[in-house]
Design a protein around this motif. Sequence first.
Motif, mmCIF file in Angstrom:
data_model
loop_
_atom_site.group_PDB
_atom_site.id
_atom_site.type_symbol
_atom_site.label_atom_id
_atom_site.label_comp_id
_atom_site.label_asym_id
_atom_site.label_seq_id
_atom_site.Cartn_x
_atom_site.Cartn_y
_atom_site.Cartn_z
ATOM 1 N N ASP A 184 0.868 -1.175 0.000
ATOM 2 C CA ASP A 184 0.000 0.000 0.000
ATOM 3 C C ASP A 184 0.905 1.225 0.000
ATOM 4 O O ASP A 184 2.056 1.151 0.434
ATOM 5 C CB ASP A 184 -0.936 0.017 1.202
ATOM 6 C CG ASP A 184 -2.091 1.002 1.022
ATOM 7 O OD1 ASP A 184 -2.325 1.441 -0.125
ATOM 8 O OD2 ASP A 184 -2.749 1.334 2.007
ATOM 9 N N PHE A 185 0.398 2.305 -0.493
ATOM 10 C CA PHE A 185 1.188 3.528 -0.602
ATOM 11 C C PHE A 185 0.358 4.705 -0.121
ATOM 12 O O PHE A 185 -0.859 4.707 -0.247
ATOM 13 C CB PHE A 185 1.623 3.747 -2.061
ATOM 14 C CG PHE A 185 2.488 2.633 -2.578
ATOM 15 C CD1 PHE A 185 3.860 2.701 -2.471
ATOM 16 C CD2 PHE A 185 1.924 1.493 -3.134
ATOM 17 C CE1 PHE A 185 4.659 1.665 -2.924
ATOM 18 C CE2 PHE A 185 2.702 0.444 -3.590
ATOM 19 C CZ PHE A 185 4.078 0.531 -3.482
ATOM 20 N N LYS A 186 1.023 5.708 0.403
ATOM 21 C CA LYS A 186 0.315 6.882 0.918
ATOM 22 C C LYS A 186 -0.158 7.795 -0.199
ATOM 23 O O LYS A 186 -1.154 8.479 -0.056
ATOM 24 C CB LYS A 186 1.220 7.661 1.874
ATOM 25 C CG LYS A 186 1.492 6.915 3.155
ATOM 26 C CD LYS A 186 2.317 7.723 4.109
ATOM 27 C CE LYS A 186 2.555 6.880 5.354
ATOM 28 N NZ LYS A 186 3.029 7.621 6.460
ATOM 29 N N LYS A 187 0.571 7.804 -1.300
ATOM 30 C CA LYS A 187 0.239 8.714 -2.395
ATOM 31 C C LYS A 187 -0.370 7.949 -3.572
ATOM 32 O O LYS A 187 0.003 6.816 -3.843
ATOM 33 C CB LYS A 187 1.487 9.448 -2.860
ATOM 34 C CG LYS A 187 2.057 10.384 -1.813
ATOM 35 C CD LYS A 187 3.202 11.170 -2.385
ATOM 36 C CE LYS A 187 3.662 12.189 -1.364
ATOM 37 N NZ LYS A 187 4.586 13.136 -1.945
ATOM 38 N N HIS A 188 -1.269 8.622 -4.252
ATOM 39 C CA HIS A 188 -1.885 8.038 -5.439
ATOM 40 C C HIS A 188 -0.815 7.672 -6.462
ATOM 41 O O HIS A 188 -0.892 6.622 -7.096
ATOM 42 C CB HIS A 188 -2.885 9.013 -6.058
ATOM 43 C CG HIS A 188 -4.129 9.174 -5.255
ATOM 44 N ND1 HIS A 188 -5.371 9.060 -5.802
ATOM 45 C CD2 HIS A 188 -4.325 9.425 -3.928
ATOM 46 C CE1 HIS A 188 -6.293 9.246 -4.865
ATOM 47 N NE2 HIS A 188 -5.671 9.478 -3.723
ATOM 48 N N SER A 189 0.164 8.538 -6.613
ATOM 49 C CA SER A 189 1.218 8.287 -7.600
ATOM 50 C C SER A 189 1.973 6.999 -7.285
ATOM 51 O O SER A 189 2.372 6.272 -8.201
ATOM 52 C CB SER A 189 2.182 9.475 -7.668
ATOM 53 O OG SER A 189 2.784 9.700 -6.398
ATOM 54 N N GLY A 190 2.160 6.696 -6.011
ATOM 55 C CA GLY A 190 2.831 5.459 -5.619
ATOM 56 C C GLY A 190 2.010 4.231 -5.974
ATOM 57 O O GLY A 190 2.541 3.230 -6.473
ATOM 58 N N VAL A 191 0.717 4.294 -5.726
ATOM 59 C CA VAL A 191 -0.183 3.180 -6.066
ATOM 60 C C VAL A 191 -0.165 2.949 -7.577
ATOM 61 O O VAL A 191 0.001 1.821 -8.045
ATOM 62 C CB VAL A 191 -1.626 3.472 -5.579
ATOM 63 C CG1 VAL A 191 -2.609 2.455 -6.137
ATOM 64 C CG2 VAL A 191 -1.690 3.505 -4.057
ATOM 65 N N ILE A 192 -0.309 4.028 -8.329
ATOM 66 C CA ILE A 192 -0.365 3.915 -9.791
ATOM 67 C C ILE A 192 0.960 3.403 -10.351
ATOM 68 O O ILE A 192 0.982 2.502 -11.199
ATOM 69 C CB ILE A 192 -0.765 5.267 -10.425
ATOM 70 C CG1 ILE A 192 -2.207 5.608 -10.027
ATOM 71 C CG2 ILE A 192 -0.598 5.230 -11.939
ATOM 72 C CD1 ILE A 192 -2.628 7.041 -10.337
#
Length: 163
Positions: A41-49
């Motif tokens: 899991d990632f805190k930022k949307h950019s990390g998830v994407i």
Amino acid sequence: KERLNTANLLIDSGDYKSAANRSYYAAFSAMRAVLALDGLDFKKHSGVIAEFRKSYIKTGIFNPEMSHIIDSLKDVRQSSDYDDFYLIFKEEVLEQVESALFFVNEIEKYWDGKISGLFLEEVKDWFRARKHKKEWEIKFSQLMLSLFFSILQLLKRLMQAIP
């Protein structure tokens, strides 16, 4: 899919910007559900994407078109949410919802296959081990297998319910 249902209700009420928002979040939540299967899991949307693209699109698990879909959904969502003068028309938001539905359906197929595969492996392991166990060990294994399946079903329901 609840977010997509909400998006359709918002379209019917003429709130196209909010419908675009819900479409994006439907796809975003689906990506997070897949990453959660790998414990990520990632805190930022950019990390998830970025991780979704790296681990699932570039590896060929998902169609490269899904990368374009998430870009489009994200761009329209950001414009709708942050640009006060952004205009979005019904036809455009209907395309967003259709793209998000395709995206979510592809993820759902993968999720169901992955969960079924995990369960199937547990069943195979249980049958292999059963030949060499005492009666109480067999009953305990049956209980654990049942618990495992129940937890998987609960996780699936929880992932669908996350806003």
